[in-house]
Scaffold this motif. Structure first.
Motif, PDB file in Angstrom:
ATOM      1  N   GLY A 172       0.789  -1.215   0.031  1.00  0.00           N
ATOM      2  CA  GLY A 172       0.011   0.214   0.035  1.00  0.00           C
ATOM      3  C   GLY A 172       1.033   1.281   0.102  1.00  0.00           C
ATOM      4  N   THR A 173       0.399   2.154  -0.652  1.00  0.00           N
ATOM      5  CA  THR A 173       1.245   3.295  -0.850  1.00  0.00           C
ATOM      6  C   THR A 173       0.393   4.599  -0.301  1.00  0.00           C
ATOM      7  OG1 THR A 173       0.497   3.890  -2.954  1.00  0.00           O
ATOM      8  CG2 THR A 173       2.659   2.882  -2.935  1.00  0.00           C
ATOM      9  N   GLU A 174       1.266   5.447   0.367  1.00  0.00           N
ATOM     10  CA  GLU A 174       0.189   6.748   0.798  1.00  0.00           C
ATOM     11  C   GLU A 174      -0.451   7.595  -0.493  1.00  0.00           C
ATOM     12  OE1 GLU A 174      -1.117   8.692   3.837  1.00  0.00           O
ATOM     13  OE2 GLU A 174       0.370   7.094   4.147  1.00  0.00           O
ATOM     14  N   CYS A 175      -1.809   7.337  -0.212  1.00  0.00           N
ATOM     15  CA  CYS A 175      -2.374   8.047  -1.400  1.00  0.00           C
ATOM     16  C   CYS A 175      -2.995   9.351  -1.040  1.00  0.00           C
ATOM     17  CB  CYS A 175      -3.550   7.294  -1.853  1.00  0.00           C
ATOM     18  SG  CYS A 175      -4.751   6.776  -0.821  1.00  0.00           S
ATOM     19  N   GLU A 176      -3.427  10.357  -1.968  1.00  0.00           N
ATOM     20  CA  GLU A 176      -4.070  11.535  -1.553  1.00  0.00           C
ATOM     21  C   GLU A 176      -5.232  11.412  -1.319  1.00  0.00           C
ATOM     22  OE1 GLU A 176      -4.421  11.294  -6.099  1.00  0.00           O
ATOM     23  OE2 GLU A 176      -3.618  10.137  -4.491  1.00  0.00           O
ATOM     24  N   ASP A 177      -5.870  12.233  -0.585  1.00  0.00           N
ATOM     25  CA  ASP A 177      -7.223  12.236   0.008  1.00  0.00           C
ATOM     26  C   ASP A 177      -8.180  12.781  -1.120  1.00  0.00           C
ATOM     27  OD1 ASP A 177      -9.565  12.724   1.331  1.00  0.00           O
ATOM     28  OD2 ASP A 177      -8.905  13.432   3.057  1.00  0.00           O
ATOM     29  N   LEU A 178      -8.981  11.652  -1.796  1.00  0.00           N
ATOM     30  CA  LEU A 178      -9.584  11.976  -3.085  1.00  0.00           C
ATOM     31  C   LEU A 178     -10.640  12.640  -2.861  1.00  0.00           C
ATOM     32  CD1 LEU A 178      -9.800   9.032  -5.592  1.00  0.00           C
ATOM     33  CD2 LEU A 178      -8.900  11.394  -5.859  1.00  0.00           C
ATOM     34  N   ILE A 179     -11.447  12.589  -1.266  1.00  0.00           N
ATOM     35  CA  ILE A 179     -12.697  13.226  -1.220  1.00  0.00           C
ATOM     36  C   ILE A 179     -12.330  14.711  -1.225  1.00  0.00           C
ATOM     37  CG2 ILE A 179     -14.375  13.821   0.706  1.00  0.00           C
ATOM     38  CD1 ILE A 179     -14.520  10.952   1.265  1.00  0.00           C
ATOM     39  N   GLU A 180     -11.282  15.149  -0.404  1.00  0.00           N
ATOM     40  CA  GLU A 180     -10.884  16.557  -0.332  1.00  0.00           C
ATOM     41  C   GLU A 180     -10.757  16.918  -1.726  1.00  0.00           C
ATOM     42  OE1 GLU A 180      -8.724  19.344   2.899  1.00  0.00           O
ATOM     43  OE2 GLU A 180      -7.440  17.877   2.010  1.00  0.00           O
ATOM     44  N   GLU A 181      -9.948  16.470  -2.504  1.00  0.00           N
ATOM     45  CA  GLU A 181      -9.350  16.577  -3.790  1.00  0.00           C
ATOM     46  C   GLU A 181     -10.730  16.939  -4.791  1.00  0.00           C
ATOM     47  OE1 GLU A 181      -5.777  16.277  -6.533  1.00  0.00           O
ATOM     48  OE2 GLU A 181      -5.982  15.985  -4.417  1.00  0.00           O
ATOM     49  N   LEU A 182     -11.638  16.058  -4.562  1.00  0.00           N
ATOM     50  CA  LEU A 182     -12.837  16.216  -5.299  1.00  0.00           C
ATOM     51  C   LEU A 182     -13.646  17.220  -4.907  1.00  0.00           C
ATOM     52  CD1 LEU A 182     -14.624  15.067  -7.646  1.00  0.00           C
ATOM     53  CD2 LEU A 182     -15.748  13.581  -6.071  1.00  0.00           C
ATOM     54  N   LEU A 183     -13.828  17.642  -3.709  1.00  0.00           N
ATOM     55  CA  LEU A 183     -14.897  18.704  -3.207  1.00  0.00           C
ATOM     56  C   LEU A 183     -14.059  20.073  -3.622  1.00  0.00           C
ATOM     57  CD1 LEU A 183     -15.621  17.268   0.523  1.00  0.00           C
ATOM     58  CD2 LEU A 183     -17.165  17.882  -1.384  1.00  0.00           C
ATOM     59  N   CYS A 184     -12.782  19.964  -3.444  1.00  0.00           N
ATOM     60  CA  CYS A 184     -12.092  21.129  -3.821  1.00  0.00           C
ATOM     61  C   CYS A 184     -12.119  21.670  -5.521  1.00  0.00           C
ATOM     62  CB  CYS A 184     -10.607  21.154  -3.340  1.00  0.00           C
ATOM     63  SG  CYS A 184      -9.773  22.658  -3.221  1.00  0.00           S
ATOM     64  N   CYS A 185     -12.091  20.525  -6.178  1.00  0.00           N
ATOM     65  CA  CYS A 185     -12.122  20.537  -7.434  1.00  0.00           C
ATOM     66  C   CYS A 185     -13.310  21.151  -7.857  1.00  0.00           C
ATOM     67  CB  CYS A 185     -11.853  19.286  -8.024  1.00  0.00           C
ATOM     68  SG  CYS A 185     -12.056  19.249  -9.876  1.00  0.00           S
ATOM     69  N   LEU A 186     -14.569  20.609  -7.208  1.00  0.00           N
ATOM     70  CA  LEU A 186     -16.127  21.137  -7.616  1.00  0.00           C
ATOM     71  C   LEU A 186     -16.031  22.672  -7.088  1.00  0.00           C
ATOM     72  CD1 LEU A 186     -18.027  17.943  -6.250  1.00  0.00           C
ATOM     73  CD2 LEU A 186     -17.543  18.636  -8.625  1.00  0.00           C
ATOM     74  N   ILE A 187     -15.462  22.917  -6.087  1.00  0.00           N
ATOM     75  CA  ILE A 187     -15.621  24.259  -5.627  1.00  0.00           C
ATOM     76  C   ILE A 187     -14.967  25.432  -6.716  1.00  0.00           C
ATOM     77  CG2 ILE A 187     -15.121  25.985  -3.745  1.00  0.00           C
ATOM     78  CD1 ILE A 187     -15.626  23.957  -1.877  1.00  0.00           C
ATOM     79  N   GLN A 188     -13.822  24.825  -7.042  1.00  0.00           N
ATOM     80  CA  GLN A 188     -12.736  25.574  -8.133  1.00  0.00           C
ATOM     81  C   GLN A 188     -13.625  25.831  -9.288  1.00  0.00           C
ATOM     82  OE1 GLN A 188      -9.538  22.998  -7.835  1.00  0.00           O
ATOM     83  NE2 GLN A 188      -8.245  24.637  -6.710  1.00  0.00           N
ATOM     84  N   LEU A 189     -14.129  24.618  -9.730  1.00  0.00           N
ATOM     85  CA  LEU A 189     -15.109  24.621 -11.129  1.00  0.00           C
ATOM     86  C   LEU A 189     -16.169  25.575 -10.945  1.00  0.00           C
ATOM     87  CD1 LEU A 189     -15.864  21.249 -12.599  1.00  0.00           C
ATOM     88  CD2 LEU A 189     -17.488  23.166 -13.164  1.00  0.00           C
ATOM     89  N   ILE A 190     -16.852  25.637  -9.972  1.00  0.00           N
ATOM     90  CA  ILE A 190     -17.840  26.703  -9.942  1.00  0.00           C
ATOM     91  C   ILE A 190     -17.458  28.140  -9.713  1.00  0.00           C
ATOM     92  CG2 ILE A 190     -19.562  27.390  -8.069  1.00  0.00           C
ATOM     93  CD1 ILE A 190     -20.168  24.606  -7.050  1.00  0.00           C
ATOM     94  N   VAL A 191     -16.342  28.323  -9.000  1.00  0.00           N
ATOM     95  CA  VAL A 191     -15.941  29.890  -8.865  1.00  0.00           C
ATOM     96  C   VAL A 191     -15.069  30.274 -10.049  1.00  0.00           C
ATOM     97  CG1 VAL A 191     -16.204  29.596  -6.418  1.00  0.00           C
ATOM     98  CG2 VAL A 191     -13.969  29.308  -7.421  1.00  0.00           C
ATOM     99  N   GLU A 192     -14.606  29.307 -10.843  1.00  0.00           N
ATOM    100  CA  GLU A 192     -13.341  29.813 -11.748  1.00  0.00           C
ATOM    101  C   GLU A 192     -13.995  29.831 -12.971  1.00  0.00           C
ATOM    102  OE1 GLU A 192      -9.770  27.930 -10.620  1.00  0.00           O
ATOM    103  OE2 GLU A 192      -9.372  28.804  -8.862  1.00  0.00           O
ATOM    104  N   ILE A 193     -14.653  28.586 -13.433  1.00  0.00           N
ATOM    105  CA  ILE A 193     -14.915  28.620 -14.720  1.00  0.00           C
ATOM    106  C   ILE A 193     -15.932  29.569 -15.359  1.00  0.00           C
ATOM    107  CG2 ILE A 193     -15.844  26.931 -16.500  1.00  0.00           C
ATOM    108  CD1 ILE A 193     -13.304  25.832 -15.266  1.00  0.00           C
ATOM    109  N   PRO A 194     -15.713  30.360 -16.395  1.00  0.00           N
ATOM    110  CA  PRO A 194     -16.692  31.334 -16.940  1.00  0.00           C
ATOM    111  C   PRO A 194     -18.060  30.522 -17.473  1.00  0.00           C
ATOM    112  CG  PRO A 194     -14.946  30.841 -18.499  1.00  0.00           C
ATOM    113  CD  PRO A 194     -14.571  30.258 -17.211  1.00  0.00           C
ATOM    114  N   LEU A 195     -19.290  31.231 -17.028  1.00  0.00           N
ATOM    115  CA  LEU A 195     -20.364  30.770 -17.245  1.00  0.00           C
ATOM    116  C   LEU A 195     -20.775  31.080 -18.805  1.00  0.00           C
ATOM    117  CD1 LEU A 195     -22.600  28.943 -16.270  1.00  0.00           C
ATOM    118  CD2 LEU A 195     -23.660  31.131 -15.279  1.00  0.00           C
ATOM    119  N   LEU A 196     -20.757  30.241 -19.447  1.00  0.00           N
ATOM    120  CA  LEU A 196     -21.136  29.976 -20.784  1.00  0.00           C
ATOM    121  C   LEU A 196     -22.081  29.176 -21.349  1.00  0.00           C
ATOM    122  CD1 LEU A 196     -17.212  30.119 -22.272  1.00  0.00           C
ATOM    123  CD2 LEU A 196     -18.731  32.134 -21.914  1.00  0.00           C
TER     124      LEU A 196
END
Length: 631
Positions: A141-165
């Motif tokens: 087993g290798t130390e893996c990143e926290d995928l839940i936090e990664e996904l939540l953060c990605c969703l928030i970034q998507l909402i606030v940063e992607i221009p609404l077209l």
């Protein structure tokens, strides 16, 4: 959808979904993902189709839950989505439809799977599913990143940063929806969740710095009310004869991958209820209400509520500075306009309540508006149609009026605003009436409705408190408003006499009989006498402070003066009846939120999500937080 599929019911047999949920691990670089994500799908919106989709997803999920600990395919799917979102902003700027379309499809599948996972397992189990990776023989087993936090953060970034077209509208909507789904574990618990894994991620760590930007973006989504682009906007035409496999699918050519499948068709008309609204605005508002009502962490107050409590106007004269790290600025004029236009739905009324109650900047701005009728009239209309509204919506509307009437400036100005032809007021033709008189009419009508139907003491109390707050500033009351004040008193008087008579007869009949317990007439009498006293104090307050401004009320009182005679000698009312010329302390009531407001608001907000969210379905039998009629 699927090689030969043409309906949701055939999804469980789809070869790509079977492979995703099967026993074989799929690496992030496998060409399979391009094939899986190359489908054209109009999200179903009617409950029958949503239910079908849910049932189809459940069978795929059951297999995935069983196999995922060995394959890690859920994690692989999420990593594929995360890798594609890194290029989303550039894709939007470059009009790269294909890239955005596949990222949207990945998120759509994740959201469908998550919804079932969350409804079927604890947060701890869910977290485990995010950590599973392919177990190769002999590997450690290798130390893996926290995928839940990664996904939540990605969703928030998507909402606030992607221009609404047009081409990003659907993925922005899906990101908001997925965050709601992440938080939906509350729906499956009767008690209020005070320590949730997902809450912790959103209130700490990598998500926290985005708090104010997320709240601001969700508010602007609500303000702008952007309509959904025409169905099929993200689907592009085949550009050459061959056009490539993916272009073939996207343009509607059955190719042996997922057949283009739409409920109603890519070019079909949306249902009528969706034609008049913005799915993104609606979903953003629901997410905002959910975030604002998360319970405080033991060590941290809810940052989303802090952001809502402290934001300021971009048009303000003072320099922008705040000790609150989550503070931001927004255009109050645009916000006010949106709030005025959207009051027909519960969630907009709840947002208005939250802002007036918690954000002093918004409250000060609203009370200073010279077109306050644009906000008050929709609120009065909610109360007027009390029979058609759920009780929570009526409460919110009433508390908003109570908060507004705490301000003397408001109570004066509403009598200066003259309205013409109030078409929705059916009892009487009102060709010309002041906003203040109309407000009195509607509140009195609500009291009378409550007396004959629901008999809700909380509703009575708030109605009377609003009238009492206004009473010292009653000005030039409309003749009909003055009559309704006296007729309400008359109704209360008759009700008082009737209950008194029933109590007397019941007492006589029970003498010598021990068979059945007496009805609690004393309690009924007590409530009616409280209301009568309050009405007398309201009339007294008006006569004491503005007698010469209200000839119509004086005439109505003189005309019905015999009505008040019976109360002159009544011990509960003597002081008011005999001292009408003495100045009583000014009547003032202030709205105070009850202790543990989350016990009311969290179930209410989730009932709104359940009833109003676009393209979200939960099995009603799984819902624990509220009963089906509480929405």
């Amino acid at each position: 959808m699927g090689a030969n599929s043409s309906s949701i019911s055939e999804l469980p047999e789809n070869e790509y979904l079977k492979k995703l949920s099967g026993a074989e691990p799929i690496s992030e670089n496998d060409p399979f993902w391009n094939q899986l994500l190359s489908f054209s799908f109009t999200t179903p919106t009617n409950s029958a189709d949503l239910k079908l989709l849910e049932e189809a997803t459940i069978s795929v999920c059951k297999s995935l839950v069983e196999k995922n600990p060995r394959t890690g395919n859920l994690g692989s799917l999420i990593k594929v989505f995360l890798s594609r979102t890194k290029e989303l902003k550039i894709s939007a700027e470059c009009q790269n439809h294909l890239f955005i379309w596949q990222a949207h499809n990945a998120l759509f599948i994740i959201c469908c799977l998550l919804k079932v996972f969350i409804s079927r397992m604890s947060e701890e189990e869910l977290k485990l599913h995010f950590t599973y990776e392919e177990k190769a023989p002999g590997s450690y087993g290798t130390e893996c990143e926290d995928l839940i936090e990664e996904l939540l953060c990605c969703l928030i970034q998507l909402i606030v940063e992607i221009p609404l077209l047009d081409i990003t509208y659907n993925i922005s909507l899906e990101a908001v929806t997925t965050l709601i789904v992440f938080l939906s574990c509350q729906v499956f618990h009767k008690e209020i969740l005070r320590e949730s894994i997902i809450h912790k991620y959103l209130m700490h760590g990598r998500c926290l710095p985005y708090t104010s930007r997320l709240v601001k973006t969700l508010l602007y989504n609500f303000i702008r009310q952007e309509r959904s682009p025409p169905p099929g906007t993200h689907v592009f035409q085949q550009q050459t004869d061959g056009g490539g496999l993916l272009y073939g699918i996207a343009s509607g050519v059955a190719t042996g991958l997922w057949t283009v499948f739409t409920l109603g068709g890519v070019g079909s008309k949306p249902p009528p209820q969706l034609e008049q609204c913005s799915p993104l605005a609606n979903q953003s508002l629901l997410l905002l209400l959910v975030l604002a009502n998360l319970t405080d962490a033991p060590d941290t107050p809810n940052p989303y509520r802090q952001a809502i409590m402290s934001f300021k106007n971009t048009q303000g004269f003072t320099a922008y500075s705040s000790s609150n790290p989550h503070a931001f600025q927004i255009n109050f004029n645009s916000l006010y306009t949106a709030l005025c236009e959207q009051q027909k739905c519960d969630q907009a009324t709840l947002l208005l309540y939250m802002l007036l109650h918690q954000n002093t900047n918004v409250r000060t701005y609203v009370l200073a508006r010279t077109d306050i009728e644009n906000l008050v009239l929709p609120i009065l209309e909610i109360l007027y149609h009390v029979e058609e509204r759920n009780s929570h919506h009526v409460y919110m509307a009433l508390i908003i009026l109570l908060i507004l009437t705490e301000d003397d400036g408001f109570n004066r100005s509403i009598h200066e605003v003259i309205l013409k032809n109030i078409n929705w007021y059916a009892e009487r033709v009102l060709t010309e009436i002041s906003l203040g008189s109309l407000l009195i009419l509607v509140v009195i009508r609500t009291i009378q409705y409550n007396m004959t139907r629901t008999r809700d003491k909380y509703l009575h109390t708030n109605c009377l408190a609003a009238l009492a707050n206004m009473s010292a500033q009653f000005r030039s009351l409309h003749q009909y408003a003055a009559q309704r004040i006296i007729s309400l008193f008359s109704l209360l008087s008759k009700k008082h006499n009737k209950v008194l008579e029933q109590a007397t007869q019941s007492l006589r009949g029970s003498l010598g009989s021990n068979d059945s317990p007496l009805p609690d007439y004393a309690q009924d009498l007590n409530v009616i006498e409280e209301v009568i006293r309050m009405m007398l104090e309201i009339i007294n307050s008006c006569l004491t402070n503005s007698l010469h401004h209200n000839p119509n009320l004086v005439y109505a009182l003189l005309y019905k003066r015999d009505l008040f005679e019976q109360f002159r000698t009544h011990p509960s009312f003597q002081d008011i009846m005999q001292n009408i010329d003495l100045k009583f302390p000014e009547l003032k009531f202030k709205y105070v939120e009850e202790e543990q407001p989350e016990e009311f608001f969290i179930p209410y907000v989730w009932s709104l999500v359940y009833n109003s969210a676009v393209a979200l379905y939960w099995n009603p039998h799984d819902i624990q937080l509220f009963t089906m009629d509480s929405g």
